[in-house]
Scaffold this motif. Structure first.
Motif, PDB file in Angstrom:
ATOM      1  N   TYR A 195       0.879  -1.458  -0.029  1.00 15.19           N
ATOM      2  CA  TYR A 195      -0.627  -0.054  -0.041  1.00 15.19           C
ATOM      3  C   TYR A 195       1.179   0.526  -0.159  1.00 15.19           C
ATOM      4  O   TYR A 195       2.469   1.706   1.085  1.00 15.19           O
ATOM      5  CB  TYR A 195      -0.904   0.175   1.633  1.00 15.19           C
ATOM      6  CG  TYR A 195      -1.963   0.945   0.964  1.00 15.19           C
ATOM      7  CD1 TYR A 195      -3.550   1.243   0.899  1.00 15.19           C
ATOM      8  CD2 TYR A 195      -1.360   2.339   2.184  1.00 15.19           C
ATOM      9  CE1 TYR A 195      -3.795   2.409   0.694  1.00 15.19           C
ATOM     10  CE2 TYR A 195      -2.515   3.665   2.291  1.00 15.19           C
ATOM     11  CZ  TYR A 195      -3.501   2.937   1.799  1.00 15.19           C
ATOM     12  OH  TYR A 195      -4.413   4.435   2.235  1.00 15.19           O
ATOM     13  N   ALA A 196       0.074   1.630  -1.034  1.00 12.08           N
ATOM     14  CA  ALA A 196       1.204   3.478  -0.761  1.00 12.08           C
ATOM     15  C   ALA A 196       0.180   5.046  -1.129  1.00 12.08           C
ATOM     16  O   ALA A 196      -0.598   4.048  -1.583  1.00 12.08           O
ATOM     17  CB  ALA A 196       2.530   4.117  -1.509  1.00 12.08           C
ATOM     18  N   SER A 197       0.389   5.895  -0.605  1.00 10.86           N
ATOM     19  CA  SER A 197      -0.368   6.841  -1.038  1.00 10.86           C
ATOM     20  C   SER A 197      -0.314   8.513  -0.530  1.00 10.86           C
ATOM     21  O   SER A 197       1.012   8.248  -0.170  1.00 10.86           O
ATOM     22  CB  SER A 197      -2.055   6.800  -0.083  1.00 10.86           C
ATOM     23  OG  SER A 197      -1.983   7.042   1.265  1.00 10.86           O
ATOM     24  N   ARG A 198      -0.705   9.152  -0.598  1.00 10.65           N
ATOM     25  CA  ARG A 198      -0.621  10.609  -1.269  1.00 10.65           C
ATOM     26  C   ARG A 198      -1.628  11.857  -1.535  1.00 10.65           C
ATOM     27  O   ARG A 198      -2.066  11.068  -2.386  1.00 10.65           O
ATOM     28  CB  ARG A 198       1.165  10.802  -2.740  1.00 10.65           C
ATOM     29  CG  ARG A 198       1.253  11.847  -2.810  1.00 10.65           C
ATOM     30  CD  ARG A 198       2.211  12.448  -4.162  1.00 10.65           C
ATOM     31  NE  ARG A 198       3.581  10.721  -3.912  1.00 10.65           N
ATOM     32  CZ  ARG A 198       4.373  10.665  -4.962  1.00 10.65           C
ATOM     33  NH1 ARG A 198       4.062  11.061  -5.457  1.00 10.65           N
ATOM     34  NH2 ARG A 198       4.953   9.869  -4.486  1.00 10.65           N
ATOM     35  N   VAL A 199      -1.474  12.718  -1.304  1.00 11.27           N
ATOM     36  CA  VAL A 199      -1.623  14.039  -1.507  1.00 11.27           C
ATOM     37  C   VAL A 199      -1.132  15.114  -2.079  1.00 11.27           C
ATOM     38  O   VAL A 199      -0.176  15.382  -1.586  1.00 11.27           O
ATOM     39  CB  VAL A 199      -3.000  14.569   0.181  1.00 11.27           C
ATOM     40  CG1 VAL A 199      -3.246  15.586   0.003  1.00 11.27           C
ATOM     41  CG2 VAL A 199      -4.026  13.728   0.935  1.00 11.27           C
ATOM     42  N   SER A 200      -1.535  15.423  -3.324  1.00  8.53           N
ATOM     43  CA  SER A 200      -1.526  16.680  -3.486  1.00  8.53           C
ATOM     44  C   SER A 200      -2.498  17.369  -4.357  1.00  8.53           C
ATOM     45  O   SER A 200      -3.258  17.313  -4.763  1.00  8.53           O
ATOM     46  CB  SER A 200      -0.558  16.057  -5.085  1.00  8.53           C
ATOM     47  OG  SER A 200       0.093  17.604  -5.786  1.00  8.53           O
ATOM     48  N   GLY A 201      -2.257  18.362  -3.210  1.00  9.99           N
ATOM     49  CA  GLY A 201      -3.279  18.984  -3.465  1.00  9.99           C
ATOM     50  C   GLY A 201      -4.746  19.009  -2.962  1.00  9.99           C
ATOM     51  O   GLY A 201      -4.979  18.388  -1.979  1.00  9.99           O
ATOM     52  N   SER A 202      -5.718  18.675  -4.197  1.00 12.11           N
ATOM     53  CA  SER A 202      -6.792  18.022  -3.700  1.00 12.11           C
ATOM     54  C   SER A 202      -7.161  17.267  -4.200  1.00 12.11           C
ATOM     55  O   SER A 202      -8.616  16.127  -4.640  1.00 12.11           O
ATOM     56  CB  SER A 202      -8.372  19.373  -3.642  1.00 12.11           C
ATOM     57  OG  SER A 202      -7.982  19.155  -5.476  1.00 12.11           O
ATOM     58  N   VAL A 203      -6.010  16.910  -4.689  1.00 10.74           N
ATOM     59  CA  VAL A 203      -6.039  15.041  -5.136  1.00 10.74           C
ATOM     60  C   VAL A 203      -4.942  13.778  -4.288  1.00 10.74           C
ATOM     61  O   VAL A 203      -4.760  14.327  -3.995  1.00 10.74           O
ATOM     62  CB  VAL A 203      -4.758  15.016  -6.696  1.00 10.74           C
ATOM     63  CG1 VAL A 203      -5.044  13.621  -7.438  1.00 10.74           C
ATOM     64  CG2 VAL A 203      -6.110  16.310  -7.950  1.00 10.74           C
ATOM     65  N   VAL A 204      -5.866  13.068  -4.122  1.00  5.63           N
ATOM     66  CA  VAL A 204      -5.418  12.323  -3.324  1.00  5.63           C
ATOM     67  C   VAL A 204      -4.888  10.251  -4.512  1.00  5.63           C
ATOM     68  O   VAL A 204      -5.949  10.377  -4.772  1.00  5.63           O
ATOM     69  CB  VAL A 204      -6.587  10.943  -2.270  1.00  5.63           C
ATOM     70  CG1 VAL A 204      -5.633  10.172  -1.538  1.00  5.63           C
ATOM     71  CG2 VAL A 204      -7.143  12.699  -1.091  1.00  5.63           C
TER      72      VAL A 204
END
Length: 198
Positions: free
Chosen positions: A156-165
Motif C-alpha cells: 500500500y502507498a498513498s499521497r496527497v497533492s493539493g485536492s487530489v489523493v
C-alpha cells in the motif's frame, strides 16, 4: 465543343479512372478518421509511462471514471465520500514485473476532492486499518490476464497533492508469495500515475 461522336470529359477512360481513384482516396481518409475517433482511450496491455524517474515499467489493462465517489468505495471511506465534496474517482489496473520476473498487479485510485482539507481527511481515513477504502477494479469484476481475482497481501502507498489523493495497492500474481516491502516499493513507484490520471 467537341466533334460529333467524341466522348465527353466524364466519359473519357483516363478522367473516369481519376475520378474513381479520388473517390476511393476520399473514402479511405474518411474511414481512417472514423477509426481513430472510435478507438478506446485505453488498450489493454499497453505500456504506460507516468512522469518521474521510473523504478518499474507498467502496462495498463483497465480504467474506470465516476463522479459518484461513494459508490466506488466501501466501509467508512464510502460514508465519508458520500457526505463530502468528492468530484471524481479514477480507478485503473496495471501490471508490472519484479527483477526476477515475478508478475504483480497494481491498482491505482485517484480521487479529486473539492479542497485540500477533504483530501487530507480522505487519505488519513483510507490509510487506517478497518476503515474501508476505494474499491479496486478487481472487486468490480475487472481482470488482468492470468492475474489474481482479488488483492490479498497487498502493498500500500498513498499521497496527497493539493485536492487530489492517489491510492495504490499491489499484489503478486502468485498466491502465497509474501514480500510486503517489495510490494510497497512498487506501490510507491506507481503513485506517479496520480499526475496523469487526475
Amino acid at each position: 465543343m467537341g466533334e460529333p461522336g467524341t466522348p465527353s470529359l466524364a466519359e473519357r477512360p483516363v478522367v473516369n479512372y481519376a475520378i474513381k481513384g479520388l473517390g476511393l482516396v476520399g473514402v479511405a481518409i474518411l474511414s481512417g478518421l472514423l477509426w481513430l475517433a472510435f478507438q478506446p482511450s485505453l488498450v489493454a496491455g499497453t505500456p504506460t509511462t507516468p512522469p518521474g524517474v521510473p523504478a518499474y515499467q507498467f502496462a495498463a489493462h483497465a480504467e474506470h471514471r465516476d463522479a459518484d465517489c461513494g459508490k466506488r468505495a466501501y466501509g467508512a471511506v464510502a460514508e465519508f465520500l458520500a457526505k463530502s465534496s468528492c468530484q471524481q474517482v479514477v480507478r485503473s489496473l496495471h501490471t508490472t514485473s519484479t527483477a526476477d520476473g515475478t508478475k504483480v498487479v497494481v491498482s491505482v485510485a485517484v480521487v479529486r476532492m473539492a479542497d485540500s482539507k477533504d483530501a487530507v481527511e480522505l487519505n488519513r481515513l483510507a490509510s487506517r486499518d478497518k476503515t474501508g477504502n476505494i474499491a479496486d477494479l478487481l472487486r468490480d469484476g475487472y481482470t488482468v490476464p492470468d492475474g489474481p481475482r482479488k488483492l490479498t497481501g497487498a502493498g500500500y502507498a498513498s499521497r496527497v497533492s493539493g485536492s487530489v489523493v492517489t491510492i495504490v495497492e499491489s499484489d503478486f500474481f502468485t498466491e502465497g508469495r509474501a514480500d510486503v516491502e517489495l510490494l510497497k516499493a512498487i506501490s510507491t513507484d506507481a503513485l506517479r500515475f496520480g499526475a496523469i490520471m487526475s
